[in-house]
Write a protein that holds these residues in place. Sequence first.
Motif, mmCIF file in Angstrom:
data_model
loop_
_atom_site.group_PDB
_atom_site.id
_atom_site.type_symbol
_atom_site.label_atom_id
_atom_site.label_comp_id
_atom_site.label_asym_id
_atom_site.label_seq_id
_atom_site.Cartn_x
_atom_site.Cartn_y
_atom_site.Cartn_z
ATOM 1 N N ARG A 194 0.821 -1.221 0.000
ATOM 2 C CA ARG A 194 0.000 0.000 0.000
ATOM 3 C C ARG A 194 0.850 1.263 0.000
ATOM 4 N NH1 ARG A 194 -3.083 -3.301 3.770
ATOM 5 N NH2 ARG A 194 -5.014 -3.938 2.725
ATOM 6 N N HIS A 195 1.954 1.249 0.734
ATOM 7 C CA HIS A 195 2.777 2.457 0.867
ATOM 8 C C HIS A 195 3.842 2.623 -0.207
ATOM 9 C CE1 HIS A 195 1.466 2.131 5.268
ATOM 10 N NE2 HIS A 195 0.791 3.120 4.716
ATOM 11 N N LEU A 196 4.240 1.537 -0.834
ATOM 12 C CA LEU A 196 5.355 1.621 -1.791
ATOM 13 C C LEU A 196 4.956 1.449 -3.250
ATOM 14 C CD1 LEU A 196 8.008 -0.425 0.226
ATOM 15 C CD2 LEU A 196 7.850 2.061 -0.009
ATOM 16 N N SER A 197 3.722 1.096 -3.522
ATOM 17 C CA SER A 197 3.338 0.847 -4.921
ATOM 18 C C SER A 197 3.529 2.088 -5.785
ATOM 19 C CB SER A 197 1.908 0.327 -5.015
ATOM 20 O OG SER A 197 0.997 1.305 -4.564
ATOM 21 N N ALA A 198 3.226 3.256 -5.267
ATOM 22 C CA ALA A 198 3.382 4.492 -6.039
ATOM 23 C C ALA A 198 4.849 4.803 -6.327
ATOM 24 C CB ALA A 198 2.736 5.661 -5.305
ATOM 25 N N LYS A 199 5.754 4.218 -5.557
ATOM 26 C CA LYS A 199 7.187 4.441 -5.761
ATOM 27 C C LYS A 199 7.796 3.426 -6.724
ATOM 28 C CE LYS A 199 7.862 6.694 -1.391
ATOM 29 N NZ LYS A 199 8.639 6.808 -0.186
ATOM 30 N N GLY A 200 6.998 2.425 -7.149
ATOM 31 C CA GLY A 200 7.510 1.451 -8.101
ATOM 32 C C GLY A 200 7.831 0.093 -7.510
ATOM 33 N N VAL A 201 7.235 -0.233 -6.356
ATOM 34 C CA VAL A 201 7.437 -1.544 -5.742
ATOM 35 C C VAL A 201 6.151 -2.344 -5.883
ATOM 36 C CG1 VAL A 201 7.880 -2.772 -3.565
ATOM 37 C CG2 VAL A 201 9.135 -0.661 -4.088
ATOM 38 N N GLN A 202 6.287 -3.615 -6.221
ATOM 39 C CA GLN A 202 5.139 -4.524 -6.313
ATOM 40 C C GLN A 202 5.432 -5.777 -5.508
ATOM 41 O OE1 GLN A 202 1.968 -4.378 -7.901
ATOM 42 N NE2 GLN A 202 1.721 -6.218 -6.649
ATOM 43 N N VAL A 203 4.566 -6.071 -4.553
ATOM 44 C CA VAL A 203 4.648 -7.346 -3.846
ATOM 45 C C VAL A 203 3.839 -8.355 -4.660
ATOM 46 C CG1 VAL A 203 4.117 -8.605 -1.719
ATOM 47 C CG2 VAL A 203 4.880 -6.209 -1.596
ATOM 48 N N LEU A 204 4.422 -9.514 -4.879
ATOM 49 C CA LEU A 204 3.741 -10.605 -5.566
ATOM 50 C C LEU A 204 3.945 -11.856 -4.724
ATOM 51 C CD1 LEU A 204 2.231 -11.840 -8.002
ATOM 52 C CD2 LEU A 204 4.467 -12.117 -9.102
ATOM 53 N N GLY A 205 2.850 -12.427 -4.252
ATOM 54 C CA GLY A 205 2.937 -13.633 -3.453
ATOM 55 C C GLY A 205 2.930 -14.871 -4.324
ATOM 56 N N VAL A 206 3.442 -15.961 -3.758
ATOM 57 C CA VAL A 206 3.344 -17.272 -4.378
ATOM 58 C C VAL A 206 2.830 -18.208 -3.283
ATOM 59 C CG1 VAL A 206 4.520 -19.177 -5.539
ATOM 60 C CG2 VAL A 206 5.266 -16.819 -5.946
ATOM 61 N N ASP A 207 1.574 -18.607 -3.406
ATOM 62 C CA ASP A 207 0.945 -19.497 -2.441
ATOM 63 C C ASP A 207 1.331 -20.935 -2.764
ATOM 64 O OD1 ASP A 207 -0.791 -20.865 -0.697
ATOM 65 O OD2 ASP A 207 -2.449 -20.733 -2.123
ATOM 66 N N THR A 208 1.916 -21.614 -1.788
ATOM 67 C CA THR A 208 2.366 -22.987 -1.992
ATOM 68 C C THR A 208 1.401 -24.017 -1.401
ATOM 69 O OG1 THR A 208 3.713 -22.956 0.021
ATOM 70 C CG2 THR A 208 4.782 -22.255 -2.043
ATOM 71 N N ASP A 209 0.225 -23.566 -0.956
ATOM 72 C CA ASP A 209 -0.770 -24.491 -0.407
ATOM 73 C C ASP A 209 -1.202 -25.499 -1.453
ATOM 74 O OD1 ASP A 209 -1.509 -23.776 2.349
ATOM 75 O OD2 ASP A 209 -2.027 -21.835 1.466
ATOM 76 N N ALA A 210 -1.442 -26.727 -1.007
ATOM 77 C CA ALA A 210 -1.907 -27.773 -1.920
ATOM 78 C C ALA A 210 -3.302 -27.449 -2.453
ATOM 79 C CB ALA A 210 -1.910 -29.122 -1.220
ATOM 80 N N GLN A 211 -4.148 -26.877 -1.623
ATOM 81 C CA GLN A 211 -5.516 -26.556 -2.009
ATOM 82 C C GLN A 211 -5.704 -25.043 -2.107
ATOM 83 O OE1 GLN A 211 -7.703 -29.008 -2.801
ATOM 84 N NE2 GLN A 211 -5.992 -30.396 -2.404
#
Length: 184
Positions: free
Chosen positions: A91-108
């Motif tokens: 929320r605070h860094l997206s305007a500065k050019g940062v993107q968080v991208l998750g990778v969910d490793t759950d089986a379901q």
Amino acid sequence: MRRHRRLPVLALLSALAACSPGQEAGGTSDSPLTRVPAADRRAAPDLAGTTLDGKPVRLSDYRGKVVVLNMWASWCGPCRAEAPELSRAQRHLSAKGVQVLGVDTDAQRAGGLAFQRDHDLAYPSLHDPDGRRLALLPRGYRPQAVPYTLLIDREGKIAGLCLSTLTEAEVRDITRPLLREKAH
């Protein structure tokens, strides 16, 4: 069957990784980050698939931004603690050019969706239940436990890795130098 035997081991490794101090290359044991010098960076594979919400996503969608690529699982206690911090960072860094991208490793997918809802994630998460996409990462950068975070520079190269949980302040600190780098 084989996957179920690994879950307790992954949980233990995750807890140990989250509790152990990190080591920054050339830095101190207080840092959770290992930085990769610009000259030694390797291209990150273009991880692609669908988000937990079923939308298509590719790592290359974020070329030109600094990406905080965070691997997590809903059953991981340290991941639960880290998720609100990463959402605040997004929320605070997206305007500065940062993107968080998750990778969910759950089986379901249902476990990941519940985690996403319960933690009000402000970033998308790629669903990778069998680890096929993460297996594309270069040797030495494949996660052995969660949480695990890779930093991807604006050019799509791996600029660092973190083997422990991150706070919003740490995300700010570790992305700042990457944001100052000029893309070639």
